[in-house]
Design a protein around this motif. Structure first.
Motif, PDB file in Angstrom:
ATOM      1  N   MET A   1     -59.824 -52.230 -48.719  1.00  0.00           N
ATOM      2  CA  MET A   1     -59.588 -52.958 -47.479  1.00  0.00           C
ATOM      3  C   MET A   1     -60.092 -52.107 -46.307  1.00  0.00           C
ATOM      4  N   MET A   2     -60.879 -52.711 -45.445  1.00  0.00           N
ATOM      5  CA  MET A   2     -61.440 -52.015 -44.296  1.00  0.00           C
ATOM      6  C   MET A   2     -60.347 -51.713 -43.275  1.00  0.00           C
ATOM      7  N   SER A   3     -60.370 -50.500 -42.723  1.00  0.00           N
ATOM      8  CA  SER A   3     -59.431 -50.132 -41.665  1.00  0.00           C
ATOM      9  C   SER A   3     -60.105 -50.279 -40.305  1.00  0.00           C
ATOM     10  N   ASN A   4     -59.320 -50.769 -39.361  1.00  0.00           N
ATOM     11  CA  ASN A   4     -59.775 -50.952 -37.996  1.00  0.00           C
ATOM     12  C   ASN A   4     -58.788 -50.284 -37.057  1.00  0.00           C
ATOM     13  N   LEU A   5     -59.311 -49.602 -36.062  1.00  0.00           N
ATOM     14  CA  LEU A   5     -58.478 -49.001 -35.024  1.00  0.00           C
ATOM     15  C   LEU A   5     -58.817 -49.662 -33.706  1.00  0.00           C
ATOM     16  N   LEU A   6     -57.807 -50.243 -33.093  1.00  0.00           N
ATOM     17  CA  LEU A   6     -57.972 -50.887 -31.798  1.00  0.00           C
ATOM     18  C   LEU A   6     -57.323 -50.000 -30.743  1.00  0.00           C
ATOM     19  N   PHE A   7     -58.143 -49.380 -29.897  1.00  0.00           N
ATOM     20  CA  PHE A   7     -57.661 -48.519 -28.817  1.00  0.00           C
ATOM     21  C   PHE A   7     -57.551 -49.377 -27.564  1.00  0.00           C
ATOM     22  N   ILE A   8     -56.366 -49.374 -26.949  1.00  0.00           N
ATOM     23  CA  ILE A   8     -56.105 -50.235 -25.790  1.00  0.00           C
ATOM     24  C   ILE A   8     -55.870 -49.350 -24.569  1.00  0.00           C
ATOM     25  N   HIS A   9     -56.828 -49.399 -23.665  1.00  0.00           N
ATOM     26  CA  HIS A   9     -56.752 -48.540 -22.479  1.00  0.00           C
ATOM     27  C   HIS A   9     -55.733 -49.055 -21.470  1.00  0.00           C
ATOM     28  N   GLY A  10     -55.465 -48.251 -20.465  1.00  0.00           N
ATOM     29  CA  GLY A  10     -54.447 -48.571 -19.478  1.00  0.00           C
ATOM     30  C   GLY A  10     -54.967 -49.307 -18.253  1.00  0.00           C
ATOM     31  N   PHE A  11     -54.084 -49.439 -17.275  1.00  0.00           N
ATOM     32  CA  PHE A  11     -54.371 -50.119 -16.010  1.00  0.00           C
ATOM     33  C   PHE A  11     -55.499 -49.394 -15.282  1.00  0.00           C
ATOM     34  N   ASN A  12     -56.479 -50.159 -14.803  1.00  0.00           N
ATOM     35  CA  ASN A  12     -57.626 -49.616 -14.072  1.00  0.00           C
ATOM     36  C   ASN A  12     -58.365 -48.544 -14.869  1.00  0.00           C
ATOM     37  N   SER A  13     -58.441 -48.733 -16.177  1.00  0.00           N
ATOM     38  CA  SER A  13     -59.135 -47.780 -17.029  1.00  0.00           C
ATOM     39  C   SER A  13     -60.257 -48.497 -17.763  1.00  0.00           C
ATOM     40  N   SER A  14     -60.780 -47.857 -18.820  1.00  0.00           N
ATOM     41  CA  SER A  14     -61.901 -48.458 -19.536  1.00  0.00           C
ATOM     42  C   SER A  14     -62.141 -47.727 -20.848  1.00  0.00           C
ATOM     43  N   PRO A  15     -63.075 -48.234 -21.667  1.00  0.00           N
ATOM     44  CA  PRO A  15     -63.464 -47.523 -22.884  1.00  0.00           C
ATOM     45  C   PRO A  15     -64.099 -46.164 -22.585  1.00  0.00           C
ATOM     46  N   LEU A  16     -64.449 -45.927 -21.338  1.00  0.00           N
ATOM     47  CA  LEU A  16     -65.031 -44.635 -20.954  1.00  0.00           C
ATOM     48  C   LEU A  16     -63.978 -43.600 -20.602  1.00  0.00           C
ATOM     49  N   SER A  17     -62.705 -43.967 -20.706  1.00  0.00           N
ATOM     50  CA  SER A  17     -61.645 -42.999 -20.402  1.00  0.00           C
ATOM     51  C   SER A  17     -61.720 -41.832 -21.381  1.00  0.00           C
ATOM     52  N   LYS A  18     -61.189 -40.702 -20.966  1.00  0.00           N
ATOM     53  CA  LYS A  18     -61.267 -39.487 -21.789  1.00  0.00           C
ATOM     54  C   LYS A  18     -60.610 -39.682 -23.160  1.00  0.00           C
ATOM     55  N   LYS A  19     -59.398 -40.275 -23.190  1.00  0.00           N
ATOM     56  CA  LYS A  19     -58.695 -40.463 -24.474  1.00  0.00           C
ATOM     57  C   LYS A  19     -59.462 -41.409 -25.396  1.00  0.00           C
ATOM     58  N   ALA A  20     -60.003 -42.480 -24.843  1.00  0.00           N
ATOM     59  CA  ALA A  20     -60.773 -43.424 -25.665  1.00  0.00           C
ATOM     60  C   ALA A  20     -61.992 -42.728 -26.255  1.00  0.00           C
ATOM     61  N   GLN A  21     -62.682 -41.956 -25.436  1.00  0.00           N
ATOM     62  CA  GLN A  21     -63.878 -41.250 -25.905  1.00  0.00           C
ATOM     63  C   GLN A  21     -63.526 -40.191 -26.962  1.00  0.00           C
ATOM     64  N   GLN A  22     -62.443 -39.452 -26.728  1.00  0.00           N
ATOM     65  CA  GLN A  22     -62.022 -38.437 -27.702  1.00  0.00           C
ATOM     66  C   GLN A  22     -61.654 -39.085 -29.036  1.00  0.00           C
ATOM     67  N   THR A  23     -60.970 -40.208 -28.961  1.00  0.00           N
ATOM     68  CA  THR A  23     -60.560 -40.910 -30.181  1.00  0.00           C
ATOM     69  C   THR A  23     -61.778 -41.418 -30.938  1.00  0.00           C
ATOM     70  N   GLN A  24     -62.697 -42.038 -30.224  1.00  0.00           N
ATOM     71  CA  GLN A  24     -63.901 -42.567 -30.865  1.00  0.00           C
ATOM     72  C   GLN A  24     -64.694 -41.452 -31.552  1.00  0.00           C
ATOM     73  N   LYS A  25     -64.866 -40.326 -30.877  1.00  0.00           N
ATOM     74  CA  LYS A  25     -65.619 -39.207 -31.464  1.00  0.00           C
ATOM     75  C   LYS A  25     -64.909 -38.653 -32.695  1.00  0.00           C
ATOM     76  N   TYR A  26     -63.583 -38.560 -32.642  1.00  0.00           N
ATOM     77  CA  TYR A  26     -62.809 -38.068 -33.791  1.00  0.00           C
ATOM     78  C   TYR A  26     -62.976 -39.004 -34.990  1.00  0.00           C
ATOM     79  N   ILE A  27     -62.859 -40.293 -34.740  1.00  0.00           N
ATOM     80  CA  ILE A  27     -62.989 -41.283 -35.819  1.00  0.00           C
ATOM     81  C   ILE A  27     -64.395 -41.213 -36.414  1.00  0.00           C
TER      82      ILE A  27
END
Length: 192
Positions: A1-27
């Motif tokens: 079964m394929m695993s999917n990770l859905l990262f949900i950013h905060g208010f006035n944020s984006s996929p370019l936020s530091k945490k989103a980018q760190q998570t994507q690179k780690y994955i």
């Protein structure tokens, strides 16, 4: 079964936020078989939830896990309860409709430069998706006591029976977030 990770950013944020980018690179580095999703959320809460649900409904038989930061933590709680998903909440908003009442009026997202308004309907939409009762085993909640935006104690109180990590000092961005990624991935049971 394929695993999917859905990262949900905060208010006035984006996929370019530091945490989103760190998570994507780690994955990408350690779990390349896991699909990482981090959409730019609609500015309206109702539209944002509909947008996020489209991901889950598109592949309902697959394994989904959530990471939500700040307001994204609030959205993650809603999705976790409705779809019985594991979620990691990072300095999550517990009552964003109270906090954001002070932000009513014109807003500009610093990442996208999109202009929009926070109005009463926006706050009402947040109240409508509140989940006062939670499935405690589905959550790992990470807070730092130095959060300058949110009262970390609200998250501690709501998620006291969940897997709770309270770190002293820090701030709303969650200092040294990237060091927590191995624990996050383990909790979410992300594998091929």
């Amino acid at each position: 079964m394929m695993s999917n990770l859905l990262f949900i950013h905060g208010f006035n944020s984006s996929p370019l936020s530091k945490k989103a980018q760190q998570t994507q690179k780690y994955i990408q580095k350690y779990l390349p078989e896991v699909r990482f999703h981090c959409p730019q959320l609609a500015t309206n809460p109702k539209d944002a939830i509909n947008q996020l649900e489209q991901y889950l409904k598109a592949s309902p038989a697959e394994h989904w896990a959530l990471i939500g930061s700040s307001l994204g933590g609030y959205f993650s709680t809603y999705l976790s309860e409705n779809y019985n998903l594991k979620a990691v909440l990072v300095n999550p908003a517990i009552k964003p409709y109270e906090l954001l009442s002070g932000y009513e009026g014109e807003q500009i997202n610093p990442y996208t430069q999109e202009s929009y308004k926070v109005e009463k309907r926006y706050l009402d939409d947040l109240i409508a998706i509140e989940k006062p009762h939670i499935a405690k085993n589905n959550y790992m909640v990470m807070v730092q006591t130095g959060d300058e935006v949110l009262n970390y104690q609200e998250a501690v109180d709501k998620f006291q029976d969940s897997h709770l990590i309270v770190q002293p000092n820090g701030d709303h961005s969650f200092v040294n977030y990237e060091k927590m990624l191995p624990k996050i991935v383990e909790f979410l049971q992300l594998t091929a």
